[in-house]
Design a protein around this motif. Structure first.
Motif, PDB file in Angstrom:
ATOM      1  N   THR A   1      88.419 -41.308 -12.484  1.00 38.72           N
ATOM      2  CA  THR A   1      88.889 -42.460 -11.721  1.00 38.72           C
ATOM      3  C   THR A   1      90.289 -42.222 -11.161  1.00 38.72           C
ATOM      4  O   THR A   1      90.867 -43.111 -10.538  1.00 38.72           O
ATOM      5  CB  THR A   1      88.893 -43.723 -12.591  1.00 38.72           C
ATOM      6  OG1 THR A   1      89.786 -43.536 -13.701  1.00 38.72           O
ATOM      7  CG2 THR A   1      87.493 -44.019 -13.123  1.00 38.72           C
TER       8      THR A   1
ATOM      9  N   ARG B   1      83.051 -42.844 -18.831  1.00 44.10           N
ATOM     10  CA  ARG B   1      81.632 -42.564 -19.059  1.00 44.10           C
ATOM     11  C   ARG B   1      80.775 -43.239 -17.991  1.00 44.10           C
ATOM     12  O   ARG B   1      80.977 -44.397 -17.634  1.00 44.10           O
ATOM     13  CB  ARG B   1      81.209 -43.057 -20.440  1.00 44.10           C
ATOM     14  CG  ARG B   1      79.822 -42.582 -20.860  1.00 44.10           C
ATOM     15  CD  ARG B   1      79.367 -43.343 -22.088  1.00 44.10           C
ATOM     16  NE  ARG B   1      80.170 -43.044 -23.257  1.00 44.10           N
ATOM     17  CZ  ARG B   1      79.960 -42.010 -24.065  1.00 44.10           C
ATOM     18  NH1 ARG B   1      78.996 -41.143 -23.794  1.00 44.10           N
ATOM     19  NH2 ARG B   1      80.711 -41.823 -25.143  1.00 44.10           N
ATOM     20  N   ASP B   2      79.787 -42.480 -17.481  1.00 42.60           N
ATOM     21  CA  ASP B   2      78.826 -43.008 -16.516  1.00 42.60           C
ATOM     22  C   ASP B   2      77.466 -42.418 -16.873  1.00 42.60           C
ATOM     23  O   ASP B   2      77.071 -41.383 -16.349  1.00 42.60           O
ATOM     24  CB  ASP B   2      79.219 -42.635 -15.087  1.00 42.60           C
ATOM     25  CG  ASP B   2      78.300 -43.268 -14.040  1.00 42.60           C
ATOM     26  OD1 ASP B   2      77.371 -44.005 -14.432  1.00 42.60           O
ATOM     27  OD2 ASP B   2      78.492 -43.009 -12.838  1.00 42.60           O
TER      28      ASP B   2
ATOM     29  N   GLU C   1      83.409 -35.116 -11.162  1.00 40.94           N
ATOM     30  CA  GLU C   1      82.505 -35.519 -12.237  1.00 40.94           C
ATOM     31  C   GLU C   1      82.381 -34.378 -13.239  1.00 40.94           C
ATOM     32  O   GLU C   1      82.480 -33.205 -12.879  1.00 40.94           O
ATOM     33  CB  GLU C   1      81.129 -35.888 -11.685  1.00 40.94           C
ATOM     34  CG  GLU C   1      81.160 -37.037 -10.689  1.00 40.94           C
ATOM     35  CD  GLU C   1      79.780 -37.484 -10.233  1.00 40.94           C
ATOM     36  OE1 GLU C   1      78.780 -36.879 -10.681  1.00 40.94           O
ATOM     37  OE2 GLU C   1      79.714 -38.426  -9.417  1.00 40.94           O
TER      38      GLU C   1
ATOM     39  N   ASP D   1      82.394 -47.928 -23.250  1.00 45.04           N
ATOM     40  CA  ASP D   1      83.220 -48.217 -22.076  1.00 45.04           C
ATOM     41  C   ASP D   1      84.584 -47.539 -22.186  1.00 45.04           C
ATOM     42  O   ASP D   1      85.551 -47.967 -21.568  1.00 45.04           O
ATOM     43  CB  ASP D   1      83.401 -49.715 -21.897  1.00 45.04           C
ATOM     44  CG  ASP D   1      84.035 -50.378 -23.113  1.00 45.04           C
ATOM     45  OD1 ASP D   1      84.151 -49.713 -24.175  1.00 45.04           O
ATOM     46  OD2 ASP D   1      84.443 -51.549 -23.010  1.00 45.04           O
TER      47      ASP D   1
END
Length: 394
Positions: A195, A187-188, A360, A167
């Protein structure tokens, strides 16, 4: 210093404001006067290379506050700082507290030694100072809840992602088509999502992660295009175009007051196939060969032997409001200037008050079909996707 930073809106949390009031900045700039050390806008303790270029510095307080607010540090976090100076590491140590862990890393042995000495003198022996190439991080000290990069990066190396907690977040000044922004990357799954981002400027990364912009000279060293990516296909034609009559087109879009418009720069950079910064020396600006705005790099669209760059003109006697316009040179100057001005109008209509860019970062081997629609910028380790959601509001 803290009072001025508060008045300028540099703080969004009381925690960050408190640590700036607590850490003695002058101890990390022993070669500066106290007045110089505590100026809000100034970098201090510069180190230069043989060519006079700055290779290391203690960043301006307002910029350090910006990135610390972006990082959202909390007590107990493990933090890696890439690019050391000592002062920022001390600020981080105050924010993560006794239960946290701070590692600051630099590629320069002299900077590492100085940071260690200054941290000890200021009372922060718990900060670990590491000599190493930031490209590889510090795996033995990870995983990290936050990685804060205080040097201008061109890419996101795999080591940073590998050493990031599930996270965690990376706060990094990332250069995208010649424009540097401090991005917050979370992180995704198998990629990172921004963000938020803020305007910034840093000394460039050294070591394996170094990547220099290329200069295309148009008039010796007096006028040049700074390109982050592929060089223009007709550099000789671009130089000759500078002698052609200048075309002017005005957009009708105005800006005034303290409104920031650097998001428009990113819009232009992602909508043009070939983008760069037009830079010129004082002599070229004084002679009228190019506009004054080229001192810091005018945002430029390039098409073959034609180039067009943004400029402004005042729309009030007090010079508090300005209209965006375009200057263009070359065989297709009128068309390119009109295209550029129209991009400014589209930004004004659809994105000026909208949510901004969606950014991204994907692994370099990610198929294009799986990336969001928009401009995809290929780098060594990653592919950066920039798209523009609709949703302007009045």
């Amino acid at each position: 210093m803290v009072a001025e930073m508060r008045n300028q809106g540099d703080f969004t949390t009381s925690e960050v404001e408190a640590v700036f009031a607590r850490v003695p900045r002058h101890l990390f700039a022993p070669n500066e006067t106290p007045e110089a050390a505590y100026r809000r806008d100034d970098i201090v303790e510069r180190k230069r290379d043989a060519h006079g270029m700055v290779t290391s510095s203690v960043s301006a307080p307002w910029l350090q506050a910006t990135m610390l607010e972006q990082a959202e540090l909390r007590p107990g976090m493990r933090v890696l700082e890439i690019g050391s100076g000592g002062y920022n590491a001390a600020l981080i140590a105050e924010l993560v507290g006794e239960t946290g862990q701070v590692t600051t890393l630099d590629i320069d042995a002299e900077i590492v030694e100085r940071s260690r000495r200054c941290l000890d003198e200021a009372g922060y022996p718990q900060v670990v100072v590491v000599l190493g190439d930031g490209e590889h991080g510090a795996a033995e000290r990870g995983p990290f809840d936050r990685i804060i990069v205080t040097a201008g990066a061109w890419d996101i190396p795999p080591a940073w992602i590998d050493q990031l907690a599930a996270d965690g977040r990376i706060v990094v000044p990332l250069r995208v088509r010649g424009l540097e922004r401090s991005f917050v990357l979370a992180r995704d799954g198998d990629h990172l999502v921004s963000t938020g981002h803020r305007l910034c400027g840093f000394v460039a990364m050294q070591g394996e992660g170094a990547n220099q912009e290329r200069l295309t000279l148009l008039r010796g060293e007096e006028v040049a295009l700074r390109i982050d990516g592929e060089t223009p296909t007709d550099p000789d034609g671009l130089g000759a175009s500078l002698d052609m009559p200048r075309v002017e087109v005005w957009s009708g879009v105005e800006v005034g007051g303290f409104e920031e418009f650097h998001e428009m720069d990113l819009w232009l950079a992602t909508k043009a196939d070939h983008f760069g910064l037009l830079v010129a020396q004082q002599s070229a600006r004084d002679s009228g060969l190019v506009a004054p705005g080229t001192r810091m790099g005018a945002k430029t669209i390039i098409d073959g032997a034609t180039f067009a760059y943004r400029t402004t003109r005042p729309t009030s006697e007090e010079r508090t409001s300005f209209e965006f316009g375009v200057y263009a040179h070359g065989p297709d100057a009128q068309r390119l200037a009109e295209d550029y001005a129209n991009l400014v109008r589209v930004w004004d209509r659809d994105h000026r008050y909208g949510p901004g860019a969606h950014i991204e970062v994907w692994p370099a081997n990610s198929p294009a079909t799986g990336l969001p629609h928009g401009r995809v910028i290929g780098k060594r380790h990653t592919r950066v996707s920039i798209s523009w959601p609709q949703g302007a509001v009045s």
